[in-house]
Design a protein around this motif. Structure first.
Motif, PDB file in Angstrom:
ATOM      1  N   ALA A 546     -40.906  13.717 -16.235  1.00 24.94           N
ATOM      2  CA  ALA A 546     -41.751  13.980 -15.605  1.00 24.94           C
ATOM      3  C   ALA A 546     -41.426  15.298 -14.798  1.00 24.94           C
ATOM      4  CB  ALA A 546     -41.990  13.154 -14.224  1.00 24.94           C
ATOM      5  N   ALA A 547     -40.263  15.679 -14.540  1.00 25.90           N
ATOM      6  CA  ALA A 547     -40.331  17.199 -14.117  1.00 25.90           C
ATOM      7  C   ALA A 547     -40.463  18.038 -15.260  1.00 25.90           C
ATOM      8  CB  ALA A 547     -38.388  16.961 -13.696  1.00 25.90           C
ATOM      9  N   ALA A 548     -40.022  17.719 -16.341  1.00 22.59           N
ATOM     10  CA  ALA A 548     -40.329  18.608 -17.620  1.00 22.59           C
ATOM     11  C   ALA A 548     -41.687  19.063 -17.689  1.00 22.59           C
ATOM     12  CB  ALA A 548     -39.622  18.296 -18.830  1.00 22.59           C
ATOM     13  N   ASN A 549     -42.300  17.972 -17.553  1.00 22.68           N
ATOM     14  CA  ASN A 549     -43.996  17.989 -17.819  1.00 22.68           C
ATOM     15  C   ASN A 549     -44.488  19.093 -16.680  1.00 22.68           C
ATOM     16  OD1 ASN A 549     -46.534  17.416 -18.607  1.00 22.68           O
ATOM     17  ND2 ASN A 549     -46.835  15.551 -17.038  1.00 22.68           N
ATOM     18  N   GLU A 550     -43.942  18.951 -15.476  1.00 19.79           N
ATOM     19  CA  GLU A 550     -44.580  19.935 -14.394  1.00 19.79           C
ATOM     20  C   GLU A 550     -44.100  21.369 -14.764  1.00 19.79           C
ATOM     21  OE1 GLU A 550     -46.426  19.309 -11.784  1.00 19.79           O
ATOM     22  OE2 GLU A 550     -46.452  17.140 -12.377  1.00 19.79           O
ATOM     23  N   THR A 551     -42.915  21.422 -15.456  1.00 21.52           N
ATOM     24  CA  THR A 551     -42.572  22.815 -15.957  1.00 21.52           C
ATOM     25  C   THR A 551     -43.511  23.067 -17.139  1.00 21.52           C
ATOM     26  OG1 THR A 551     -40.188  22.378 -15.558  1.00 21.52           O
ATOM     27  CG2 THR A 551     -40.688  24.152 -16.891  1.00 21.52           C
ATOM     28  N   VAL A 552     -43.974  22.315 -17.894  1.00 18.94           N
ATOM     29  CA  VAL A 552     -44.909  22.863 -19.027  1.00 18.94           C
ATOM     30  C   VAL A 552     -46.188  23.113 -18.822  1.00 18.94           C
ATOM     31  CG1 VAL A 552     -45.633  21.682 -21.056  1.00 18.94           C
ATOM     32  CG2 VAL A 552     -43.380  21.356 -20.700  1.00 18.94           C
ATOM     33  N   ARG A 553     -46.589  22.297 -17.781  1.00 16.26           N
ATOM     34  CA  ARG A 553     -48.044  22.816 -16.821  1.00 16.26           C
ATOM     35  C   ARG A 553     -48.066  23.735 -16.575  1.00 16.26           C
ATOM     36  NH1 ARG A 553     -48.216  18.627 -14.094  1.00 16.26           N
ATOM     37  NH2 ARG A 553     -49.058  16.879 -15.510  1.00 16.26           N
ATOM     38  N   ALA A 554     -46.872  24.425 -15.828  1.00 15.71           N
ATOM     39  CA  ALA A 554     -46.941  25.614 -15.316  1.00 15.71           C
ATOM     40  C   ALA A 554     -46.917  26.741 -16.300  1.00 15.71           C
ATOM     41  CB  ALA A 554     -45.704  25.858 -14.258  1.00 15.71           C
ATOM     42  N   GLN A 555     -46.275  26.496 -17.338  1.00 18.09           N
ATOM     43  CA  GLN A 555     -46.195  27.533 -18.456  1.00 18.09           C
ATOM     44  C   GLN A 555     -47.407  27.598 -19.155  1.00 18.09           C
ATOM     45  OE1 GLN A 555     -42.889  26.303 -20.941  1.00 18.09           O
ATOM     46  NE2 GLN A 555     -41.330  27.007 -19.451  1.00 18.09           N
ATOM     47  N   ALA A 556     -48.210  26.126 -19.340  1.00 12.46           N
ATOM     48  CA  ALA A 556     -49.311  26.310 -19.803  1.00 12.46           C
ATOM     49  C   ALA A 556     -50.395  27.209 -19.006  1.00 12.46           C
ATOM     50  CB  ALA A 556     -49.859  24.836 -20.054  1.00 12.46           C
ATOM     51  N   ASP A 557     -50.506  27.220 -17.830  1.00  7.66           N
ATOM     52  CA  ASP A 557     -51.386  28.062 -16.899  1.00  7.66           C
ATOM     53  C   ASP A 557     -50.862  29.375 -17.187  1.00  7.66           C
ATOM     54  OD1 ASP A 557     -52.096  25.609 -16.063  1.00  7.66           O
ATOM     55  OD2 ASP A 557     -50.931  25.561 -14.356  1.00  7.66           O
ATOM     56  N   LYS A 558     -49.811  29.733 -17.284  1.00 10.82           N
ATOM     57  CA  LYS A 558     -49.352  31.058 -17.598  1.00 10.82           C
ATOM     58  C   LYS A 558     -49.897  31.566 -18.716  1.00 10.82           C
ATOM     59  CE  LYS A 558     -45.371  34.176 -17.443  1.00 10.82           C
ATOM     60  NZ  LYS A 558     -43.983  34.434 -17.208  1.00 10.82           N
ATOM     61  N   LEU A 559     -49.639  30.714 -19.759  1.00 11.06           N
ATOM     62  CA  LEU A 559     -50.087  31.073 -21.323  1.00 11.06           C
ATOM     63  C   LEU A 559     -51.781  31.251 -21.249  1.00 11.06           C
ATOM     64  CD1 LEU A 559     -49.283  31.413 -24.152  1.00 11.06           C
ATOM     65  CD2 LEU A 559     -49.690  28.768 -24.468  1.00 11.06           C
ATOM     66  N   ARG A 560     -52.422  30.392 -20.507  1.00 11.17           N
ATOM     67  CA  ARG A 560     -53.944  30.733 -20.344  1.00 11.17           C
ATOM     68  C   ARG A 560     -54.509  31.960 -19.738  1.00 11.17           C
ATOM     69  NH1 ARG A 560     -54.378  26.712 -17.659  1.00 11.17           N
ATOM     70  NH2 ARG A 560     -54.717  25.197 -19.179  1.00 11.17           N
ATOM     71  N   GLU A 561     -53.611  32.482 -18.712  1.00  9.03           N
ATOM     72  CA  GLU A 561     -53.627  33.747 -18.267  1.00  9.03           C
ATOM     73  C   GLU A 561     -53.402  34.698 -19.323  1.00  9.03           C
ATOM     74  OE1 GLU A 561     -51.369  34.448 -14.700  1.00  9.03           O
ATOM     75  OE2 GLU A 561     -52.182  32.648 -13.913  1.00  9.03           O
ATOM     76  N   GLN A 562     -52.406  34.642 -20.034  1.00  8.32           N
ATOM     77  CA  GLN A 562     -52.153  35.557 -21.092  1.00  8.32           C
ATOM     78  C   GLN A 562     -52.941  35.752 -22.300  1.00  8.32           C
ATOM     79  OE1 GLN A 562     -47.900  34.561 -22.296  1.00  8.32           O
ATOM     80  NE2 GLN A 562     -46.926  35.591 -20.353  1.00  8.32           N
TER      81      GLN A 562
END
Length: 816
Positions: A546-562
Motif C-alpha cells: 500500500a505504501a509502495a502504491n502511494e509512491t508509484v501514484r506520485a511518480q505517475a503524476d510526475k511522469l504525466r507532467e513530463q
C-alpha cells in the motif's frame, strides 16, 4: 430345469457354430486373398502386355503414315523446279504427277502475289483465273516455311487435305496439291490391326480421317471420348482406357504423327481383352467352393471333440458358483482342457478350506474398518478446522483434543520452535494443566528428545520414562503420572516449526498405526502453523505494498507532467522538421539547373531572388558537342544513341559540378556552361579552361570505346569571354537561368570550328590563362554572324607545375 437345459444346448450349439465358422472363414479368407492377388497380378500383366502391343501397332502405323506423307511431299516438290518456266511446262508436270500419284486429286499454282495462274485436275485444266489467295494460309504459311500442310476437310464424307510447296527462287510462287486421304485406311487393315481390335486416325479436332473395318465412320467427331480428348490435348499424357464410339469400355493406345498433328488410335474392347481374367476368376471360385466343403467337414469334427470337455467344465463351474465345493470335474483329454479341469478342482479344495475361516476374518476386518472410519472422521474434522481458520488459538486445541480421542492417550502437548532464540515453547496442551510452571514450558535446543526428533525428522517413542534420565519432560511427566511418551517433529521443507508430544500413563510401546496417525496430525499442525505465519507475512507485505502504491501514484503524476512537456517539445520539433523539409525541397528544385554549391548558396541566402535577377556581367562561356553526332543518329538505333548520350552527359556532369559551373542548357550532344554567373569567381576563366582540358581527357577514352562499338564520334570545345545579360527566362511553371549576348554565340561558333579532341578559345581567354597552358595559334577564323575575322588559339594542355607555383606566390602575397 428345462430352461437350464435349453440354455446349455444353445451355448453348446453357439460354440460349435463359432468353431465351424472360424475354420471355414479362415480357409475361405486364405483362398480368397490368394485368388485376389493372382487375379490382380494377372490383370496388371495382361493389361500391360495388351497396352504395349496396341502402342507398338499405333507407333508403327503412325510412322508409315508419316513416311507416306513425306513421300507425297517429295513427289510434289518435283513439279516446283525452277526449270519449268512456262505454264505449258508446268501443266505437263502437273498432269504427269496426277497420272503417277493416284491420291492427288488436283494441283494449282499461285504466283508470288498469291493469285491463281494454273489449276489442273483429272477432268479439266484452268489457266488465268487470277483468283486472289494471298491471304489463304496455304499461301502465307508456305511462303514463310517453304512447305505447309492445311487442316483436313471433308467432301461428301471423303477426307481431304492439301500440301503446299514453295517454288525455288525469289517470289516464285507456290504449288498446292489436294490429297484424297482415303488411302490412309490401307494402313489400318485387319491384318495389321488384328481380329479383336480396331483402329482409326483423328485430326487435331477429333474427327475421324481413316478407320479399320470395325472402327467408327469416317468424318465422325470423337473429340468427346476421354482417350481422344487426352490424345489431342497439348501436353497431356494419353489415356490407356476409355470408351469407344458405341459407349463400350476399351483399352486404348495412341501415337502422334508430328508433321500433321494427327493421332493414330488403336483400341480393343475391355471385355475381350480381359477374357483370361474371367476364366481365372471362375477357377478361383471353384477352388474356394471345394475348400469351403472341406473346411465345413473338418470344423464339424474338431468342434464336436472340443465341446464335450468344455461342457463338463462349464457344468462344474456352475456348481462351484452355487456353493457345491465337493463337486469335482472329470475330464480326460490329455491337453490344456484337462489341466484346466485340474485347476478347477484344486481351486474348489482351497475355497472349501478358506470358507471355514472366512467369518472370523470378516469380523476382524469389520472392527478394523470401523476404527479406520473413525480416524478418517477425526482427520476430516481437523482438516476442516485448519482450512477454515488462520488463528492458531482456534486450530491447535482442536488438533490436541482429537489426538487424545483417536489415540486413547492421556495428554497431548504441542510445542512451537523459535529459530531466533533456539527454544521450544509450549503453545497448546490437552489433558494437562497448561498454566503450571515447570521445565516443560520452555525447552532449550540441545540434548533432549524434542531436538533429537526435529534433527532426524522422525518420530521418537519412549516406552518407559523412568529409564530416560536427563530429559526436561521426565520429571514433570512422572510427577503427573505419565510413564510413556511419543514425540513427533513438526517440520517441513523450510525448517522446524515445533513438536507434537503424546503422553500415556501406562508404560509400553506405541503401535505403528498410532505413530503413523500422529504423523498425519503433525502434518495438519505444520500446515496450520505455516498458514498462520504466511498470513502474518502477507499482511505485512500488504501494508508495504500500500505504501509502495502511494509512491508509484506520485511518480505517475510526475511522469504525466513530463509527458505533457515532451508533447510540447515534439510539436516544436515537428515545426522545425517541416521548415527543414521545405528548404531541402527548395534546394532540390534549384539543383535542376545549378551546381549543388550554387543551389545551396541560393537556398541559404536571405534574398535569393537578388542572385537570379537580370544583370549585366562578364562571364566565361564553354560550349561543347560531339563531332559526327547527326550522322551517327541517322545510322544508329535510337536505343544505342540514348546509351551514348547517357555516358556522355554523365561524364560532363561530374566535371561541371566539380568546377562549380552553371549548366545553362543542353540539346542532344550540345552543352553550354557559364562561369561567374550567378555566383562570381575571380578565376572563372581559369576554371573554365581547366575544366575543358579535363573534359577532353575524359571524353577521349569514351570516344575510343564508342569507336570499338562501330561509332565514329569526336569531341570539340569552344570557350569565349565577354559581357552578357543574365537572368531568368521562361514562364511561371518552368523558369531557367540563362545568359544572352554575343559571347554565347562566339563560344558556339568556336566549338563549331573545333576539330575532334580540340579546344578552341578566343584570344582574350588565352590572354588570361596564358601562364598555365600550352597553346598554339590558329589562322584567323571567319565566323558566321561576325563581320571581322576572329583571332583564336588552341589549348594543348594544362601545366600543373606552373599552376602550383603561381598559387603558392598568390598565397604568399595574401599572407604578406
Amino acid at each position: 430345469m428345462a430352461g437350464a437345459k435349453d440354455k446349455t444346448r444353445f451355448l453348446r450349439e453357439g460354440l460349435f457354430a463359432k468353431y465351424v465358422v472360424s475354420l471355414v472363414g479362415l480357409v475361405v479368407f486364405v483362398l480368397a486373398v490368394n485368388g485376389a492377388m493372382e487375379t490382380w497380378i494377372s490383370y496388371r500383366a495382361t493389361k500391360t502386355q495388351l497396352t504395349d502391343g496396341l502402342e507398338d501397332k499405333a507407333q508403327g502405323a503412325a510412322r508409315r503414315i508419316e513416311q507416306s506423307i513425306s513421300e507425297l511431299e517429295r513427289q510434289i516438290s518435283w513439279v516446283t523446279r525452277a526449270s519449268q518456266d512456262t505454264l505449258e511446262k508446268r501443266r505437263a508436270d502437273y498432269a504427269a504427277l496426277l497420272h503417277q500419284v493416284s491420291v492427288v486429286n488436283q494441283l494449282f499454282q499461285l504466283n508470288g502475289e498469291g493469285r491463281e495462274v494454273l489449276r489442273v485436275s483429272r477432268q479439266s485444266t484452268t489457266t488465268g483465273s487470277n483468283a486472289d489467295l494471298s491471304r489463304d494460309m496455304r499461301f502465307t504459311d508456305t511462303v514463310a516455311r517453304g512447305v505447309s500442310y492445311a487442316p483436313a476437310w471433308f467432301v461428301e464424307r471423303t477426307p481431304m487435305m492439301s500440301i503446299s510447296v514453295a517454288h525455288s527462287g525469289f517470289n516464285a510462287g507456290v504449288t498446292v496439291a489436294e490429297i484424297d486421304l482415303n488411302f490412309l485406311s490401307d494402313f489400318l487393315s485387319d491384318t495389321q490391326v488384328g481380329k479383336a481390335a480396331f483402329a482409326y486416325v483423328v485430326d487435331p479436332r477429333g474427327r475421324v480421317l481413316a478407320t479399320s473395318s470395325k472402327g467408327p465412320d469416317v468424318g465422325k467427331d470423337l473429340s468427346k471420348l476421354p482417350q481422344v480428348a487426352a490424345a489431342i490435348a497439348p501436353g497431356r499424357a494419353p489415356d490407356t482406357s476409355g470408351t469407344d464410339f458405341n459407349g463400350h469400355a476399351v483399352m486404348s493406345a495412341a501415337s502422334t504423327v508430328p508433321k500433321l498433328g494427327w493421332n493414330v488410335m488403336f483400341e480393343q474392347p475391355t471385355t475381350q481383352a480381359l477374357m483370361p481374367i474371367r476364366d481365372q476368376l471362375v477357377r478361383i471360385a471353384l477352388l474356394i467352393g471345394m475348400g469351403l466343403l472341406v473346411a465345413i467337414l473338418a470344423g464339424t469334427l474338431l468342434a464336436r471333440r472340443m465341446i464335450i470337455p468344455i461342457t463338463a467344465l462349464r457344468d462344474g463351474a456352475h456348481k462351484l458358483g452355487e456353493g457345491d465345493f465337493s463337486h469335482r470335474i472329470d475330464v480326460h483329454t490329455s491337453d490344456e482342457l484337462e489341466d484346466l479341469a485340474g485347476q478347477f478342482n484344486r481351486m474348489a479344495d482351497q475355497i472349501q478350506e478358506t470358507y471355514s475361516n472366512l467369518e472370523t476374518k470378516v469380523d476382524e476386518r469389520t472392527r478394523d474398518l470401523a476404527q479406520s472410519i473413525n480416524e478418517l472422521k477425526v482427520l476430516e474434522e481437523v482438516g476442516r478446522a485448519v482450512a477454515s481458520s488462520l488463528d492458531l488459538n482456534a486450530v491447535l486445541p482442536t488438533i490436541a483434543a482429537r489426538a487424545i480421542e483417536i489415540t486413547h492417550a492421556d495428554a497431548v502437548l504441542i510445542y512451537g520452535y523459535d529459530a531466533a532464540t533456539r527454544r521450544f515453547h509450549l503453545v497448546e496442551a490437552g489433558g494437562i494443566d497448561r498454566s503450571a510452571d515447570g521445565a516443560h514450558v520452555t525447552i532449550d535446543e540441545g540434548e533432549n528428545i524434542l531436538s533429537d526428533a526435529a534433527g532426524s525428522g522422525e518420530p521418537i517413542a519412549l516406552a518407559d520414562l523412568d529409564q530416560a534420565a536427563g530429559q526436561p519432560l521426565r520429571d514433570v511427566a512422572v510427577d503427573a503420572g505419565f510413564h510413556s511418551v511419543l514425540v513427533v517433529p513438526l517440520v517441513d521443507q523450510q525448517g522446524t516449526l515445533g513438536s507434537l508430544v503424546v503422553l500415556r500413563r501406562a508404560s509400553g510401546e506405541f503401535a505403528a498405526s498410532i505413530i503413523g496417525l500422529m504423523r498425519t496430525f503433525a502434518n495438519q499442525a505444520v500446515l496450520a502453523m505455516r498458514n498462520a505465519r504466511l498470513f502474518t507475512e502477507v499482511d505485512h507485505k500488504g501494508r508495504e505494498l500500500a505504501a509502495a502504491n502511494e509512491t508509484v501514484r506520485a511518480q505517475a503524476d510526475k511522469l504525466r507532467e513530463q509527458t505533457e512537456q515532451l508533447k510540447d517539445w515534439n510539436k516544436s520539433l515537428e515545426e522545425r522538421v517541416e521548415t527543414q523539409l521545405g528548404e531541402i525541397e527548395r534546394i532540390r528544385k534549384l539543383e535542376r539547373f545549378l551546381a549543388p554549391q550554387v543551389a545551396q548558396l541560393i537556398a541559404s541566402s536571405d534574398s535569393p531572388e537578388g542572385l537570379l535577377t537580370s544583370q549585366r556581367r562578364e562571364v566565361t562561356v564553354v560550349f561543347c558537342d560531339l563531332r559526327g553526332f547527326t550522322a551517327f543518329t541517322e545510322a544508329t538505333e535510337p536505343e544505342e544513341a540514348m546509351n551514348v548520350l547517357r555516358e556522355y552527359h554523365a561524364a560532363l556532369g561530374t566535371l561541371i559540378f566539380k568546377y562549380e559551373g552553371t549548366l545553362d542548357k543542353y540539346a542532344g550532344d550540345g552543352v553550354m556552361i557559364l562561369f561567374n554567373a550567378p555566383i562570381q569567381f575571380e578565376d572563372h576563366t581559369k576554371r573554365a579552361v581547366k575544366m575543358a582540358v579535363e573534359m577532353r581527357d575524359t571524353i577521349g577514352p569514351l570516344t575510343e570505346r564508342w569507336r570499338n562499338r562501330g561509332h565514329s564520334l569526336g569531341f570539340g570545345i569552344g570557350i569565349a569571354l565577354g559581357y552578357a545579360t543574365l537572368g531568368q527566362v521562361g514562364f511561371e511553371q518552368r523558369l531557367e537561368y540563362a545568359a544572352i549576348g554575343s559571347v554565347t554565340n562566339l563560344a558556339s561558333r568556336l566549338c563549331g570550328e573545333a576539330k575532334p579532341n580540340q579546344i578552341v578559345v578566343s584570344r582574350r581567354v588565352y590572354g588570361i590563362v596564358e601562364p598555365w597552358v600550352e597553346a598554339r595559334a590558329l589562322d584567323d577564323l571567319q565566323l558566321k554572324g561576325f563581320n571581322h575575322p576572329v583571332l583564336a588559339m588552341e589549348i594543348l594542355n594544362w601545366r600543373e607545375e606552373v599552376e602550383n607555383v603561381v598559387d603558392a606566390a598568390a598565397a604568399a602575397r595574401r599572407r604578406g
